[in-house]
Design a protein around this motif. Sequence first.
Motif, PDB file in Angstrom:
ATOM      1  N   LYS A  12      -6.045  -6.256  -2.592  1.00 64.64           N
ATOM      2  CA  LYS A  12      -5.579  -7.236  -1.488  1.00 64.64           C
ATOM      3  C   LYS A  12      -4.633  -6.137  -0.676  1.00 64.64           C
ATOM      4  O   LYS A  12      -4.371  -6.513   0.370  1.00 64.64           O
ATOM      5  CB  LYS A  12      -4.545  -8.142  -2.089  1.00 64.64           C
ATOM      6  CG  LYS A  12      -5.486  -9.360  -2.727  1.00 64.64           C
ATOM      7  CD  LYS A  12      -4.581 -10.215  -3.314  1.00 64.64           C
ATOM      8  CE  LYS A  12      -5.476 -11.578  -4.040  1.00 64.64           C
ATOM      9  NZ  LYS A  12      -4.614 -12.481  -4.656  1.00 64.64           N
ATOM     10  N   ARG A  13      -4.242  -5.031  -1.089  1.00 65.51           N
ATOM     11  CA  ARG A  13      -3.425  -4.009  -0.529  1.00 65.51           C
ATOM     12  C   ARG A  13      -4.139  -2.892   0.120  1.00 65.51           C
ATOM     13  O   ARG A  13      -3.545  -2.162   0.766  1.00 65.51           O
ATOM     14  CB  ARG A  13      -2.482  -3.492  -1.477  1.00 65.51           C
ATOM     15  CG  ARG A  13      -1.619  -4.482  -2.226  1.00 65.51           C
ATOM     16  CD  ARG A  13      -0.453  -3.976  -2.800  1.00 65.51           C
ATOM     17  NE  ARG A  13      -0.828  -3.465  -4.090  1.00 65.51           N
ATOM     18  CZ  ARG A  13      -0.545  -2.057  -4.319  1.00 65.51           C
ATOM     19  NH1 ARG A  13      -0.322  -1.207  -3.568  1.00 65.51           N
ATOM     20  NH2 ARG A  13      -1.101  -1.670  -5.771  1.00 65.51           N
ATOM     21  N   LEU A  14      -5.405  -3.143   0.175  1.00 69.13           N
ATOM     22  CA  LEU A  14      -6.364  -2.125   1.104  1.00 69.13           C
ATOM     23  C   LEU A  14      -6.933  -2.565   2.068  1.00 69.13           C
ATOM     24  O   LEU A  14      -7.674  -3.628   1.694  1.00 69.13           O
ATOM     25  CB  LEU A  14      -7.238  -1.472  -0.220  1.00 69.13           C
ATOM     26  CG  LEU A  14      -8.328  -0.448   0.527  1.00 69.13           C
ATOM     27  CD1 LEU A  14      -7.702   0.882   1.177  1.00 69.13           C
ATOM     28  CD2 LEU A  14      -9.439  -0.016  -0.412  1.00 69.13           C
ATOM     29  N   GLU A  15      -6.959  -2.020   3.197  1.00 77.12           N
ATOM     30  CA  GLU A  15      -7.729  -2.516   4.480  1.00 77.12           C
ATOM     31  C   GLU A  15      -8.404  -1.385   4.806  1.00 77.12           C
ATOM     32  O   GLU A  15      -8.070  -0.294   5.106  1.00 77.12           O
ATOM     33  CB  GLU A  15      -6.740  -2.933   5.517  1.00 77.12           C
ATOM     34  CG  GLU A  15      -7.463  -3.528   6.944  1.00 77.12           C
ATOM     35  CD  GLU A  15      -6.247  -3.908   7.959  1.00 77.12           C
ATOM     36  OE1 GLU A  15      -6.917  -4.096   9.096  1.00 77.12           O
ATOM     37  OE2 GLU A  15      -5.305  -3.919   7.679  1.00 77.12           O
TER      38      GLU A  15
ATOM     39  N   LYS B 290       3.130   0.063  -0.369  1.00 78.16           N
ATOM     40  CA  LYS B 290       2.926  -1.359  -0.321  1.00 78.16           C
ATOM     41  C   LYS B 290       1.146  -1.742  -0.005  1.00 78.16           C
ATOM     42  O   LYS B 290       0.502  -2.703  -0.479  1.00 78.16           O
ATOM     43  CB  LYS B 290       3.734  -2.012   0.671  1.00 78.16           C
ATOM     44  CG  LYS B 290       3.421  -3.537   0.996  1.00 78.16           C
ATOM     45  CD  LYS B 290       4.591  -4.014   2.002  1.00 78.16           C
ATOM     46  CE  LYS B 290       4.484  -5.488   2.293  1.00 78.16           C
ATOM     47  NZ  LYS B 290       5.115  -5.914   3.309  1.00 78.16           N
ATOM     48  N   LYS B 291       0.773  -0.781   1.036  1.00 77.33           N
ATOM     49  CA  LYS B 291      -0.672  -1.015   1.568  1.00 77.33           C
ATOM     50  C   LYS B 291      -1.334   0.009   2.193  1.00 77.33           C
ATOM     51  O   LYS B 291      -0.366   1.155   2.576  1.00 77.33           O
ATOM     52  CB  LYS B 291      -0.436  -2.366   2.847  1.00 77.33           C
ATOM     53  CG  LYS B 291      -1.734  -2.419   3.700  1.00 77.33           C
ATOM     54  CD  LYS B 291      -1.455  -3.420   4.635  1.00 77.33           C
ATOM     55  CE  LYS B 291      -2.801  -3.982   5.244  1.00 77.33           C
ATOM     56  NZ  LYS B 291      -2.714  -4.774   6.447  1.00 77.33           N
ATOM     57  N   VAL B 292      -2.482   0.156   2.113  1.00 74.90           N
ATOM     58  CA  VAL B 292      -3.080   1.417   2.641  1.00 74.90           C
ATOM     59  C   VAL B 292      -4.046   0.943   3.690  1.00 74.90           C
ATOM     60  O   VAL B 292      -4.985  -0.032   3.533  1.00 74.90           O
ATOM     61  CB  VAL B 292      -3.950   2.274   1.653  1.00 74.90           C
ATOM     62  CG1 VAL B 292      -5.092   3.051   2.376  1.00 74.90           C
ATOM     63  CG2 VAL B 292      -3.076   2.816   0.643  1.00 74.90           C
TER      64      VAL B 292
ATOM     65  N   ILE C 145      -2.630   6.881  -3.694  1.00 75.33           N
ATOM     66  CA  ILE C 145      -1.524   6.303  -2.771  1.00 75.33           C
ATOM     67  C   ILE C 145      -1.023   4.705  -3.122  1.00 75.33           C
ATOM     68  O   ILE C 145      -0.069   4.577  -2.933  1.00 75.33           O
ATOM     69  CB  ILE C 145      -2.093   6.326  -1.163  1.00 75.33           C
ATOM     70  CG1 ILE C 145      -2.393   7.733  -0.722  1.00 75.33           C
ATOM     71  CG2 ILE C 145      -1.213   5.801  -0.281  1.00 75.33           C
ATOM     72  CD1 ILE C 145      -3.212   7.801   0.408  1.00 75.33           C
ATOM     73  N   LEU C 146      -2.179   3.965  -3.548  1.00 72.49           N
ATOM     74  CA  LEU C 146      -2.009   2.530  -3.619  1.00 72.49           C
ATOM     75  C   LEU C 146      -0.908   2.391  -4.945  1.00 72.49           C
ATOM     76  O   LEU C 146      -0.309   1.379  -5.102  1.00 72.49           O
ATOM     77  CB  LEU C 146      -3.334   1.732  -4.096  1.00 72.49           C
ATOM     78  CG  LEU C 146      -4.334   1.596  -2.788  1.00 72.49           C
ATOM     79  CD1 LEU C 146      -5.459   1.089  -3.214  1.00 72.49           C
ATOM     80  CD2 LEU C 146      -3.500   0.422  -1.807  1.00 72.49           C
ATOM     81  N   GLU C 147      -0.782   3.563  -5.951  1.00 74.21           N
ATOM     82  CA  GLU C 147       0.020   3.338  -6.670  1.00 74.21           C
ATOM     83  C   GLU C 147       1.478   3.356  -6.596  1.00 74.21           C
ATOM     84  O   GLU C 147       2.309   2.830  -7.159  1.00 74.21           O
ATOM     85  CB  GLU C 147      -0.126   4.539  -7.659  1.00 74.21           C
ATOM     86  CG  GLU C 147      -1.619   4.411  -8.423  1.00 74.21           C
ATOM     87  CD  GLU C 147      -1.905   5.758  -9.413  1.00 74.21           C
ATOM     88  OE1 GLU C 147      -1.037   6.725  -9.538  1.00 74.21           O
ATOM     89  OE2 GLU C 147      -2.686   5.845  -9.926  1.00 74.21           O
TER      90      GLU C 147
ATOM     91  N   VAL D  10       0.678   2.928   4.684  1.00 71.87           N
ATOM     92  CA  VAL D  10       0.085   4.203   4.937  1.00 71.87           C
ATOM     93  C   VAL D  10      -1.278   4.200   5.443  1.00 71.87           C
ATOM     94  O   VAL D  10      -2.221   3.424   5.207  1.00 71.87           O
ATOM     95  CB  VAL D  10      -0.051   4.989   3.456  1.00 71.87           C
ATOM     96  CG1 VAL D  10      -0.605   6.276   3.663  1.00 71.87           C
ATOM     97  CG2 VAL D  10       1.422   5.141   2.705  1.00 71.87           C
ATOM     98  N   LEU D  11      -1.278   5.003   6.629  1.00 69.47           N
ATOM     99  CA  LEU D  11      -2.615   5.140   7.152  1.00 69.47           C
ATOM    100  C   LEU D  11      -3.304   6.510   6.441  1.00 69.47           C
ATOM    101  O   LEU D  11      -2.786   7.570   6.381  1.00 69.47           O
ATOM    102  CB  LEU D  11      -2.342   5.358   8.590  1.00 69.47           C
ATOM    103  CG  LEU D  11      -3.848   5.968   9.372  1.00 69.47           C
ATOM    104  CD1 LEU D  11      -4.887   4.932   9.565  1.00 69.47           C
ATOM    105  CD2 LEU D  11      -3.371   6.523  10.697  1.00 69.47           C
TER     106      LEU D  11
END
Length: 387
Positions: A107-110, A81-83, A76-78, A62-63
């Motif tokens: 680890k799933r947030l950029e 897979k990744k944000v 969203i992270l709930e 997700v962007l």
Amino acid sequence: MGKAKTSKRGGAASGPYERPAKQAAANNVFKFSKDFGQHILKNPGIAESIVAKANLKPTDTVLEVGPGTGNLTVKILEQAKKVIAVEMDPRMAAETTKRVQGKPEQKRLEVLLGDVIKTTLPGFDVCISNTPYQISSPLVFKLLSLPNPPRTCVLMFQREFALRLTARPNDPLYCRLSVNAQFWARITHVLKVGRNNFRPPPQVDSSVVRIEPKLGAERPNISFEEWDGMLRVCFNRRNKTLRASWLGNKEVLSMLERNYRLWCATNNIPVDDTIAEDGEDDNDDMEVDENVPPSAGDEAEWGGIMDVDDAADDTPSFFKELKAAGNEVPKTKSKRKKTRVALLVKEKVRKVLEDVTELADHRSGKCDENDFLRLLAAFNAEGIHFS
């Protein structure tokens, strides 16, 4: 008996039961920036509803544009897979990172620091955003113009902008933005959000819309620049007839002549550049409906709060008296001699509007997508292009 000791005004607390001094910014980590349009969504119920409308899959990337303090990000992270969060303000980027620090979600947030309009975006499946008002229109068309557009976009905008996105022909808010957005995507209004759900509260209410870009065979196979160039002329004044918008505007005719000359040069087609004789152009003094008031949908790009100032009437009294007496104000004749190629272009425009499409007496605010497609096809067939 001695006097009881009293603390000095503004001094430090002398006992464990005394109240600490009040501070102006005790509850604020930092001031919100108006330049970035920072209005933080504080209602967790609204955040959950926005994420639910996106129909996320466990495998989705997700962007998120403008994560702020991360209230929407953690929701969203709930489910995703990744944000990938794009943020302009380094302070906000740090706050969002802090929300997941030391947790599995880290680890799933950029977090990307920069302007989303100028940033080259990595691949993603869904876009969710509490969009800053000033980038509403650029963000929509950046997402729609991506080579691989997202499956779904759930975006929050100023309410009037959202209503323009979903407006249909004959709607007072129907404008170039409506036609462009609906031509490239299916757009639905899903949720109204009051201003009190934000900190600090904005001056207007907001709305959430779902945008589903057309993919594959549904995606229009035409140039967006050319399509939008034609619509700019049509919606210059949406309540004018198309005849007045095209044939009653000398600047538009000059632009079409330049484009036609370029097309002819590209295709090795000679043009007649000789000066036209007097009386050769019988429609030079064509009447146009200049008294039609400008509409709210006439702006070139619209996003954010629109402030309209009523300008004073600076018309000289001499012309006002002539108009009141029913006399026509004398027109100054153009010193520029018309060429035959200019007359040819004007005749081509007349032919397209009156003979081919029969849309000359229609108004842009009442035309639908098929009308504009017929208009573009007819112009292109006559060698008139807009990009």
